[in-house]
Design a protein around this motif. Sequence first.
Motif, PDB file in Angstrom:
ATOM      1  N   ASN A 115      21.365  27.982  31.412  1.00 19.57           N
ATOM      2  CA  ASN A 115      20.900  26.749  32.031  1.00 19.57           C
ATOM      3  C   ASN A 115      21.551  25.537  31.370  1.00 19.57           C
ATOM      4  N   ASP A 116      21.667  25.550  30.022  1.00 18.06           N
ATOM      5  CA  ASP A 116      22.333  24.452  29.314  1.00 18.06           C
ATOM      6  C   ASP A 116      23.807  24.375  29.704  1.00 18.06           C
ATOM      7  N   MET A 117      24.435  25.536  29.813  1.00 14.73           N
ATOM      8  CA  MET A 117      25.836  25.557  30.228  1.00 14.73           C
ATOM      9  C   MET A 117      25.986  24.999  31.639  1.00 14.73           C
ATOM     10  N   LEU A 118      24.989  25.313  32.487  1.00 14.42           N
ATOM     11  CA  LEU A 118      25.008  24.806  33.858  1.00 14.42           C
ATOM     12  C   LEU A 118      24.951  23.285  33.878  1.00 14.42           C
ATOM     13  N   LYS A 119      24.124  22.710  33.004  1.00 18.37           N
ATOM     14  CA  LYS A 119      24.010  21.247  32.946  1.00 18.37           C
ATOM     15  C   LYS A 119      25.330  20.607  32.555  1.00 18.37           C
ATOM     16  N   GLN A 120      26.083  21.304  31.686  1.00 27.01           N
ATOM     17  CA  GLN A 120      27.364  20.751  31.245  1.00 27.01           C
ATOM     18  C   GLN A 120      28.450  20.926  32.305  1.00 27.01           C
ATOM     19  N   LEU A 121      28.405  22.073  33.001  1.00 24.39           N
ATOM     20  CA  LEU A 121      29.467  22.386  33.940  1.00 24.39           C
ATOM     21  C   LEU A 121      29.315  21.687  35.288  1.00 24.39           C
ATOM     22  N   LEU A 122      28.059  21.515  35.737  1.00 25.84           N
ATOM     23  CA  LEU A 122      27.854  20.982  37.088  1.00 25.84           C
ATOM     24  C   LEU A 122      28.527  19.626  37.322  1.00 25.84           C
ATOM     25  N   PRO A 123      28.387  18.642  36.402  1.00 33.54           N
ATOM     26  CA  PRO A 123      29.070  17.363  36.638  1.00 33.54           C
ATOM     27  C   PRO A 123      30.585  17.519  36.741  1.00 33.54           C
ATOM     28  N   VAL A 124      31.161  18.396  35.902  1.00 25.22           N
ATOM     29  CA  VAL A 124      32.609  18.617  35.936  1.00 25.22           C
ATOM     30  C   VAL A 124      33.022  19.259  37.253  1.00 25.22           C
ATOM     31  N   LEU A 125      32.241  20.278  37.654  1.00 25.85           N
ATOM     32  CA  LEU A 125      32.540  20.942  38.916  1.00 25.85           C
ATOM     33  C   LEU A 125      32.380  19.990  40.099  1.00 25.85           C
ATOM     34  N   GLY A 126      31.338  19.151  40.037  1.00 25.41           N
ATOM     35  CA  GLY A 126      31.129  18.186  41.112  1.00 25.41           C
ATOM     36  C   GLY A 126      32.277  17.209  41.231  1.00 25.41           C
ATOM     37  N   ALA A 127      32.759  16.720  40.091  1.00 23.69           N
ATOM     38  CA  ALA A 127      33.893  15.790  40.107  1.00 23.69           C
ATOM     39  C   ALA A 127      35.144  16.471  40.649  1.00 23.69           C
ATOM     40  N   GLY A 128      35.341  17.735  40.249  1.00 19.42           N
ATOM     41  CA  GLY A 128      36.502  18.468  40.752  1.00 19.42           C
ATOM     42  C   GLY A 128      36.437  18.689  42.248  1.00 19.42           C
ATOM     43  N   LEU A 129      35.247  19.047  42.745  1.00 21.60           N
ATOM     44  CA  LEU A 129      35.078  19.251  44.185  1.00 21.60           C
ATOM     45  C   LEU A 129      35.302  17.959  44.966  1.00 21.60           C
ATOM     46  N   GLU A 130      34.811  16.855  44.417  1.00 22.76           N
ATOM     47  CA  GLU A 130      34.994  15.558  45.080  1.00 22.76           C
ATOM     48  C   GLU A 130      36.466  15.196  45.165  1.00 22.76           C
ATOM     49  N   SER A 131      37.209  15.483  44.081  1.00 25.54           N
ATOM     50  CA  SER A 131      38.644  15.214  44.080  1.00 25.54           C
ATOM     51  C   SER A 131      39.359  16.076  45.116  1.00 25.54           C
ATOM     52  N   CYS A 132      38.982  17.370  45.188  1.00 21.33           N
ATOM     53  CA  CYS A 132      39.583  18.270  46.176  1.00 21.33           C
ATOM     54  C   CYS A 132      39.256  17.819  47.597  1.00 21.33           C
ATOM     55  N   GLN A 133      38.008  17.356  47.806  1.00 25.38           N
ATOM     56  CA  GLN A 133      37.591  16.892  49.128  1.00 25.38           C
ATOM     57  C   GLN A 133      38.407  15.679  49.567  1.00 25.38           C
ATOM     58  N   LYS A 134      38.635  14.738  48.649  1.00 26.98           N
ATOM     59  CA  LYS A 134      39.426  13.550  48.984  1.00 26.98           C
ATOM     60  C   LYS A 134      40.874  13.924  49.310  1.00 26.98           C
TER      61      LYS A 134
END
Length: 258
Positions: A115-134
């Motif tokens: 769960n702690d790892m998820l908290k760290q990874l989710l923002p990074v993954l979200g930013a990466g997905l947003e960049s890919c979407q753009k």
Amino acid sequence: GDIAKQMPMEAKKFSQIDKDWVKIMAKSAETKLVVPCCQNDMLKQMLPVLGQGLETCQKSLESYLEGKRNKFPRFYFTSDPVLLKIQEVLADRQGLGEDHAEVGRDEARRAVLQNDMLKQLLPVLGAGLESCQKSLESYLEGKRNKFPRFYFTSDPVLLKILSQGSDPESIQEDFEKLFDAINRVQFDKVDKKKIMLLALQSEMQRSVRKECRNAAIMCPQIMNGLSLTEFGNQTIAQVSLLGIQLVWTADFQDALTR
């Protein structure tokens, strides 16, 4: 499982509701026609009762889950289906005996760490997905600029067309989204692996011009006695309207001249 033991009355009631619903569906399958099925007396009598019973079971289940969440607040982060699944798994493990208690605690510790790892990874993954979407939106916008008819399609459809362009037969159903009144295209065997969209657009425009030209040639016949019904039967609907407007304009101009 555990839920049925703690809510025996509701479990029994839900089981009966499920059986009644199966009977209704079986009767509907036999009837097949919508109107007679909806006018079924059994359906009219049973549906309100089933609805009330389901509502009662739902309230009892929500109360049960709320109690579980009060005991372990982290359950508030889960949806009802997930929490029900967790309770079912926990009940099964408790039935296996205390020998598995330590295993359960180890899994709980791993879950917390994950769960702690998820908290760290989710923002990074979200930013990466947003960049890919753009980047994807920019790519699709470029394709739409080159062929404006792509603006008539959604992103998923456009991605399908671009990704399966080497197999035109697989996107036959999408041509009507690009071109009016074209739902299938017959490809030349030699160039079957290429979709000539610009050529297809030019051929469509040429066909429309041809129909309009033929209608314009027939317009004088209307003035010489050809009925509008016959004219409409010999031309495409929208082209017929265009021809009638041409005749009206000619008559109007002639009246003004006189």
